[in-house]
Motif scaffolding. Structure first.
Motif, PDB file in Angstrom:
ATOM      1  N   TYR A   1       1.082  -1.385  -0.367  1.00 23.41           N
ATOM      2  CA  TYR A   1      -0.143  -0.101  -0.198  1.00 23.41           C
ATOM      3  C   TYR A   1       0.881   1.396   0.363  1.00 23.41           C
ATOM      4  CZ  TYR A   1      -3.346   3.464   1.630  1.00 23.41           C
ATOM      5  OH  TYR A   1      -3.981   4.500   1.814  1.00 23.41           O
TER       6      TYR A   1
ATOM      7  N   TYR B   1       1.927   2.862 -12.818  1.00 29.95           N
ATOM      8  CA  TYR B   1       1.285   1.595 -13.033  1.00 29.95           C
ATOM      9  C   TYR B   1       2.591   1.110 -14.060  1.00 29.95           C
ATOM     10  CZ  TYR B   1      -1.245   1.640  -9.495  1.00 29.95           C
ATOM     11  OH  TYR B   1      -1.852   1.764  -7.700  1.00 29.95           O
TER      12      TYR B   1
ATOM     13  N   LYS C   1       4.985  -1.959 -13.443  1.00 35.82           N
ATOM     14  CA  LYS C   1       4.965  -2.796 -14.719  1.00 35.82           C
ATOM     15  C   LYS C   1       6.690  -3.534 -15.038  1.00 35.82           C
ATOM     16  CE  LYS C   1       1.196  -3.796 -16.073  1.00 35.82           C
ATOM     17  NZ  LYS C   1      -0.146  -3.895 -16.980  1.00 35.82           N
TER      18      LYS C   1
ATOM     19  N   VAL D   1       1.104  -8.437 -12.173  1.00 42.66           N
ATOM     20  CA  VAL D   1       1.772  -6.558 -11.616  1.00 42.66           C
ATOM     21  C   VAL D   1      -0.253  -6.451 -11.517  1.00 42.66           C
ATOM     22  CG1 VAL D   1       1.859  -4.236 -11.099  1.00 42.66           C
ATOM     23  CG2 VAL D   1       3.370  -6.143 -11.625  1.00 42.66           C
TER      24      VAL D   1
ATOM     25  N   TYR E   1      -3.249  -4.327  -9.003  1.00 43.45           N
ATOM     26  CA  TYR E   1      -3.588  -2.832  -9.116  1.00 43.45           C
ATOM     27  C   TYR E   1      -4.954  -1.997  -8.470  1.00 43.45           C
ATOM     28  CZ  TYR E   1      -2.910  -0.924 -13.493  1.00 43.45           C
ATOM     29  OH  TYR E   1      -3.589  -0.597 -14.227  1.00 43.45           O
TER      30      TYR E   1
ATOM     31  N   TRP F   1      -6.528   2.169  -7.797  1.00 45.26           N
ATOM     32  CA  TRP F   1      -6.270   3.021  -6.854  1.00 45.26           C
ATOM     33  C   TRP F   1      -6.765   3.945  -6.704  1.00 45.26           C
ATOM     34  CZ3 TRP F   1      -7.304   7.071 -10.558  1.00 45.26           C
ATOM     35  CH2 TRP F   1      -7.741   7.123 -11.442  1.00 45.26           C
TER      36      TRP F   1
ATOM     37  N   GLY G   1      -2.754   3.634  -3.494  1.00 47.60           N
ATOM     38  CA  GLY G   1      -2.588   2.571  -4.070  1.00 47.60           C
ATOM     39  C   GLY G   1      -2.343   1.186  -3.712  1.00 47.60           C
ATOM     40  N   ILE G   2      -2.580   0.072  -4.467  1.00 46.65           N
ATOM     41  CA  ILE G   2      -2.067  -0.501  -3.641  1.00 46.65           C
ATOM     42  C   ILE G   2      -1.555  -1.901  -5.271  1.00 46.65           C
ATOM     43  CG2 ILE G   2      -3.928  -0.946  -1.155  1.00 46.65           C
ATOM     44  CD1 ILE G   2      -5.381  -2.860  -3.369  1.00 46.65           C
ATOM     45  N   ILE G   3      -1.213  -2.465  -4.424  1.00 50.47           N
ATOM     46  CA  ILE G   3      -0.258  -3.235  -5.583  1.00 50.47           C
ATOM     47  C   ILE G   3      -0.034  -4.857  -5.095  1.00 50.47           C
ATOM     48  CG2 ILE G   3       1.852  -3.454  -6.875  1.00 50.47           C
ATOM     49  CD1 ILE G   3       2.533  -0.842  -7.082  1.00 50.47           C
TER      50      ILE G   3
END
Length: 171
Positions: free
Chosen positions: A7, A28, A32, A54, A56, A58, A72-74
């Protein structure tokens, strides 16, 4: 496959390029590419190195005085990446990939992006499909994405999105 979740809180500073969602798309895309490059590098030294998609999501907010920022989360394969690494510039780890990608998106030097990327304590999680507790912990951390009305309503810009979750192998 267990996933590692990261996060991050991404500030735009005074960057005029951040007035649209193109900045988060560039972020992103850059991240990536960095993961894709790292997985290729890993396979050169270990043919059995784990791959990683990847994924995600956001959300964009406009804070006090109109300052935009992103949450954002990944999601990454936990077997390939199990931490962000040491928070120090110049290392080959996900912390640096995040900083470098945000700098690239804002078109600023990496050193200036350091203060614009905030990673809270306990920002990384391990999520297992069969482990309800890991899923509960993950969802508790997503409070920022669950606001009733995104702060950019009515501006014509998307305030919440996620990557296409279609599974594909990086090559």
């Amino acid at each position: 496959m267990p996933y590692a979740l990261t996060y991050a809180y991404l500030q735009t500073g005074q960057c005029i390029l951040a007035l649209t969602n193109n900045v988060i798309k560039r972020f992103y895309a850059s991240f990536k590419e960095k993961i894709k490059h790292d997985r290729k590098r890993a396979r050169l030294t270990n043919s059995r190195a784990h791959d990683s998609d990847v994924l995600y999501a956001w959300a964009r907010e406009t804070a006090y005085k109109g300052q935009q920022h992103y949450h954002g989360i990944i999601f990454l394969n936990h077997d390939a990446y199990n931490s962000l690494g040491i928070f120090e510039l110049g290392r080959k780890n996900n912390y640096n990939r995040l900083i470098e990608s945000w700098a690239s998106a804002l078109q600023i030097p990496v050193e200036k992006a350091v203060g614009l990327v905030h990673i809270p304590k306990n920002a990384a999680y391990r999520i297992d499909a069969c482990d309800r507790e890991s899923q509960k912990t993950f969802f508790k951390g997503l409070v920022i994405f669950a606001k009733r009305q995104p702060s950019s309503m009515g501006t014509g810009n998307t305030a919440l999105t996620a990557a296409n979750v279609k599974r594909q192998r990086l090559t």
